[in-house]
Design a protein around this motif. Structure first.
Motif, PDB file in Angstrom:
ATOM      1  N   PHE A  85       0.920  -1.045  -0.003  1.00 62.40           N
ATOM      2  CA  PHE A  85       0.053   0.073   0.034  1.00 62.40           C
ATOM      3  C   PHE A  85       0.680   1.282   0.083  1.00 62.40           C
ATOM      4  O   PHE A  85       2.049   1.143   0.261  1.00 62.40           O
ATOM      5  N   GLN A  86       0.276   2.435  -0.364  1.00 61.68           N
ATOM      6  CA  GLN A  86       0.949   3.564  -0.130  1.00 61.68           C
ATOM      7  C   GLN A  86       1.078   4.146   1.212  1.00 61.68           C
ATOM      8  O   GLN A  86      -0.280   3.981   1.968  1.00 61.68           O
ATOM      9  N   LEU A  87       2.259   4.487   1.538  1.00 57.93           N
ATOM     10  CA  LEU A  87       2.194   4.835   3.031  1.00 57.93           C
ATOM     11  C   LEU A  87       2.367   6.383   3.293  1.00 57.93           C
ATOM     12  O   LEU A  87       3.422   6.871   2.575  1.00 57.93           O
ATOM     13  N   SER A  88       1.468   7.235   4.139  1.00 60.44           N
ATOM     14  CA  SER A  88       1.658   8.267   4.463  1.00 60.44           C
ATOM     15  C   SER A  88       1.847   8.399   6.160  1.00 60.44           C
ATOM     16  O   SER A  88       1.149   7.929   6.714  1.00 60.44           O
ATOM     17  N   VAL A  89       2.821   9.400   6.516  1.00 60.26           N
ATOM     18  CA  VAL A  89       3.255   9.195   7.876  1.00 60.26           C
ATOM     19  C   VAL A  89       2.709  10.635   8.392  1.00 60.26           C
ATOM     20  O   VAL A  89       3.168  11.563   7.928  1.00 60.26           O
ATOM     21  N   ASP A  90       2.114  10.385   9.539  1.00 63.41           N
ATOM     22  CA  ASP A  90       1.994  11.600  10.522  1.00 63.41           C
ATOM     23  C   ASP A  90       3.001  11.895  11.497  1.00 63.41           C
ATOM     24  O   ASP A  90       3.393  11.138  12.181  1.00 63.41           O
ATOM     25  N   ALA A  91       3.730  13.202  10.915  1.00 66.01           N
ATOM     26  CA  ALA A  91       5.026  13.411  11.716  1.00 66.01           C
ATOM     27  C   ALA A  91       4.707  14.580  12.503  1.00 66.01           C
ATOM     28  O   ALA A  91       5.885  15.237  12.724  1.00 66.01           O
ATOM     29  N   GLU A  92       3.672  14.766  12.987  1.00 67.47           N
ATOM     30  CA  GLU A  92       3.458  15.829  13.756  1.00 67.47           C
ATOM     31  C   GLU A  92       4.012  17.255  13.068  1.00 67.47           C
ATOM     32  O   GLU A  92       3.799  17.457  12.194  1.00 67.47           O
ATOM     33  N   GLY A  93       4.944  17.920  13.863  1.00 67.05           N
ATOM     34  CA  GLY A  93       5.570  19.031  13.154  1.00 67.05           C
ATOM     35  C   GLY A  93       6.953  18.900  12.467  1.00 67.05           C
ATOM     36  O   GLY A  93       7.794  19.736  12.571  1.00 67.05           O
ATOM     37  N   GLY A  94       7.235  17.718  12.640  1.00 68.18           N
ATOM     38  CA  GLY A  94       8.505  17.078  12.194  1.00 68.18           C
ATOM     39  C   GLY A  94       9.400  16.898  13.384  1.00 68.18           C
ATOM     40  O   GLY A  94      10.723  16.693  12.957  1.00 68.18           O
ATOM     41  N   PHE A  95       8.987  17.025  14.253  1.00 67.44           N
ATOM     42  CA  PHE A  95       9.735  16.623  15.786  1.00 67.44           C
ATOM     43  C   PHE A  95      10.872  17.443  15.777  1.00 67.44           C
ATOM     44  O   PHE A  95      12.022  17.208  16.496  1.00 67.44           O
ATOM     45  N   SER A  96      10.857  18.894  15.311  1.00 65.28           N
ATOM     46  CA  SER A  96      11.887  19.790  15.613  1.00 65.28           C
ATOM     47  C   SER A  96      11.335  21.033  14.835  1.00 65.28           C
ATOM     48  O   SER A  96      10.556  21.263  14.144  1.00 65.28           O
ATOM     49  N   ASP A  97      11.834  22.404  15.643  1.00 63.48           N
ATOM     50  CA  ASP A  97      11.566  23.483  14.897  1.00 63.48           C
ATOM     51  C   ASP A  97      12.731  23.757  13.929  1.00 63.48           C
ATOM     52  O   ASP A  97      12.645  24.840  13.335  1.00 63.48           O
ATOM     53  N   ASP A  98      13.891  23.207  13.637  1.00 61.22           N
ATOM     54  CA  ASP A  98      15.012  23.236  12.937  1.00 61.22           C
ATOM     55  C   ASP A  98      14.243  22.694  11.243  1.00 61.22           C
ATOM     56  O   ASP A  98      14.342  21.444  11.333  1.00 61.22           O
ATOM     57  N   PRO A  99      14.276  23.501  10.379  1.00 62.29           N
ATOM     58  CA  PRO A  99      13.923  22.824   9.219  1.00 62.29           C
ATOM     59  C   PRO A  99      14.837  21.924   8.686  1.00 62.29           C
ATOM     60  O   PRO A  99      14.427  20.758   8.130  1.00 62.29           O
ATOM     61  N   ASP A 100      16.334  21.801   8.848  1.00 62.05           N
ATOM     62  CA  ASP A 100      17.081  21.012   8.459  1.00 62.05           C
ATOM     63  C   ASP A 100      16.974  19.704   9.083  1.00 62.05           C
ATOM     64  O   ASP A 100      16.914  18.485   8.507  1.00 62.05           O
ATOM     65  N   GLU A 101      16.601  19.804  10.300  1.00 62.30           N
ATOM     66  CA  GLU A 101      16.398  18.661  11.275  1.00 62.30           C
ATOM     67  C   GLU A 101      14.925  17.695  10.610  1.00 62.30           C
ATOM     68  O   GLU A 101      14.866  16.643  10.543  1.00 62.30           O
ATOM     69  N   VAL A 102      14.004  18.803  10.497  1.00 61.82           N
ATOM     70  CA  VAL A 102      12.776  18.100   9.867  1.00 61.82           C
ATOM     71  C   VAL A 102      12.970  17.362   8.513  1.00 61.82           C
ATOM     72  O   VAL A 102      12.626  16.437   8.099  1.00 61.82           O
ATOM     73  N   ALA A 103      13.872  18.075   7.548  1.00 67.03           N
ATOM     74  CA  ALA A 103      14.148  17.667   6.386  1.00 67.03           C
ATOM     75  C   ALA A 103      14.936  16.220   6.426  1.00 67.03           C
ATOM     76  O   ALA A 103      14.632  15.149   5.611  1.00 67.03           O
ATOM     77  N   GLU A 104      15.650  16.222   7.417  1.00 68.88           N
ATOM     78  CA  GLU A 104      16.587  14.950   7.691  1.00 68.88           C
ATOM     79  C   GLU A 104      15.662  13.758   7.804  1.00 68.88           C
ATOM     80  O   GLU A 104      15.520  12.635   7.410  1.00 68.88           O
ATOM     81  N   PHE A 105      14.539  14.047   8.810  1.00 70.27           N
ATOM     82  CA  PHE A 105      13.666  13.195   9.152  1.00 70.27           C
ATOM     83  C   PHE A 105      12.900  12.583   7.893  1.00 70.27           C
ATOM     84  O   PHE A 105      12.597  11.346   7.985  1.00 70.27           O
ATOM     85  N   ALA A 106      12.462  13.731   7.294  1.00 70.30           N
ATOM     86  CA  ALA A 106      11.712  13.144   5.968  1.00 70.30           C
ATOM     87  C   ALA A 106      12.300  12.256   5.182  1.00 70.30           C
ATOM     88  O   ALA A 106      11.898  11.462   4.598  1.00 70.30           O
ATOM     89  N   ARG A 107      13.589  12.719   4.893  1.00 65.73           N
ATOM     90  CA  ARG A 107      14.659  11.907   4.080  1.00 65.73           C
ATOM     91  C   ARG A 107      14.351  10.334   4.641  1.00 65.73           C
ATOM     92  O   ARG A 107      14.596   9.384   3.681  1.00 65.73           O
ATOM     93  N   GLU A 108      14.623  10.301   5.886  1.00 67.27           N
ATOM     94  CA  GLU A 108      14.643   8.810   6.436  1.00 67.27           C
ATOM     95  C   GLU A 108      13.321   8.199   6.515  1.00 67.27           C
ATOM     96  O   GLU A 108      13.352   7.094   6.154  1.00 67.27           O
ATOM     97  N   LEU A 109      12.290   8.919   6.499  1.00 69.58           N
ATOM     98  CA  LEU A 109      10.952   8.445   6.172  1.00 69.58           C
ATOM     99  C   LEU A 109      10.902   7.839   4.590  1.00 69.58           C
ATOM    100  O   LEU A 109      10.102   6.719   4.397  1.00 69.58           O
TER     101      LEU A 109
END
Length: 262
Positions: A85-109
């Motif tokens: 199935f196609q998977l979409s993840v609820d990541a709250e606010g990205g678990f950080s206020d730092d856009p770079d950290e949110v981007a890294e988490f998204a890359r891992e997802l």
């Protein structure tokens, strides 16, 4: 926990996932909280499945919406990312206020197999959330970013359009406005948008057919199914304690055990 980038991604893609967002025939998205619940929904024929941050948090004994479940969220994405199935993840606010950290988490997802991610603003600064969206699209362009605003969820609806416009300009592929249940307001918002609109199903709000007629592109269930599951378990225990057999559907041991096979 780090997703293994060597994992073979599932057959899904952002393009295929985006194509499921259709006005008049919206994507009805059940939200899973573990491997078994995702497999049950997939077995019912749902082509895409989301996760629920409340279910993930509550199952781990952690608070929801407090950036406390980064590892649990990624672990679930790794468990589900190779599913049928196609998977979409609820990541709250990205678990950080730092856009770079949110981007890294998204890359891992994305490396885990997710094709979509929900990012919520929590009524925080618009510029900060827009920066997160832009950073995610740069780091993981293959992710469908569903930008959520909580103007109706936590506020009174003021500022919805301005926030959605900012998030769309930042690169959001779709927008999510939980708490919006008035059909006339939904239709007015749709006339303004040029990206898919996601709303949250509410048992006391419009039905799925009515939302489809309004032109909604995606209908999420959020934490409803998880809460219903807890309610069913609680009701079953009350019936047993009262000397009555529990009512409602009960999958067999064999059926549930079979969900463990990948």
């Amino acid at each position: 926990m780090t997703a293994d980038p060597r994992r073979t991604p599932p057959g899904g893609s952002m393009t295929a996932f985006a194509a499921l967002h259709r006005a008049g025939k919206p994507l009805l998205l059940p939200n899973a909280w573990d491997h078994a619940s995702a497999r049950v929904f997939a077995g019912q024929g749902f082509p895409a499945i989301g996760t629920t941050s409340l279910g993930v948090a509550a199952a781990a004994g952690l608070p929801d919406g407090a950036a406390a479940t980064r590892e649990e969220t990624l672990r679930l994405a790794v468990a589900l990312g190779s599913g049928p199935f196609q998977l979409s993840v609820d990541a709250e606010g990205g678990f950080s206020d730092d856009p770079d950290e949110v981007a890294e988490f998204a890359r891992e997802l994305h490396a885990a197999g997710a094709v979509g991610v929900n990012l919520e603003d929590g009524l925080g600064p618009v510029a900060r959330h827009a920066a997160k969206i832009a950073a995610v699209k740069q780091a993981a362009p293959g992710l469908f970013v569903n930008a959520r605003t909580d103007t109706h969820w936590l506020g009174d609806g003021d500022g919805t359009l301005a926030r959605l416009d900012a998030y769309r300009r930042a690169g959001a592929d779709g927008v999510f406005v939980p708490g919006l249940t008035d059909l006339r307001a939904i239709e007015a918002l749709l006339r303004h948008l040029d990206v898919p609109l996601n709303v949250l199903y509410s048992p006391g709000g419009p039905s799925v057919p009515h939302l489809a007629d309004a032109g909604v592109h995606r209908i999420s269930l959020g934490s409803l199914l998880y809460r219903r599951a807890l309610g069913a378990a609680s009701e079953a225990m009350a019936e047993i304690r009262a000397g009555r057999p529990p009512t409602g559907a009960t999958p067999s041991y064999e059926a549930v055990a079979g969900l463990g096979s990948r």
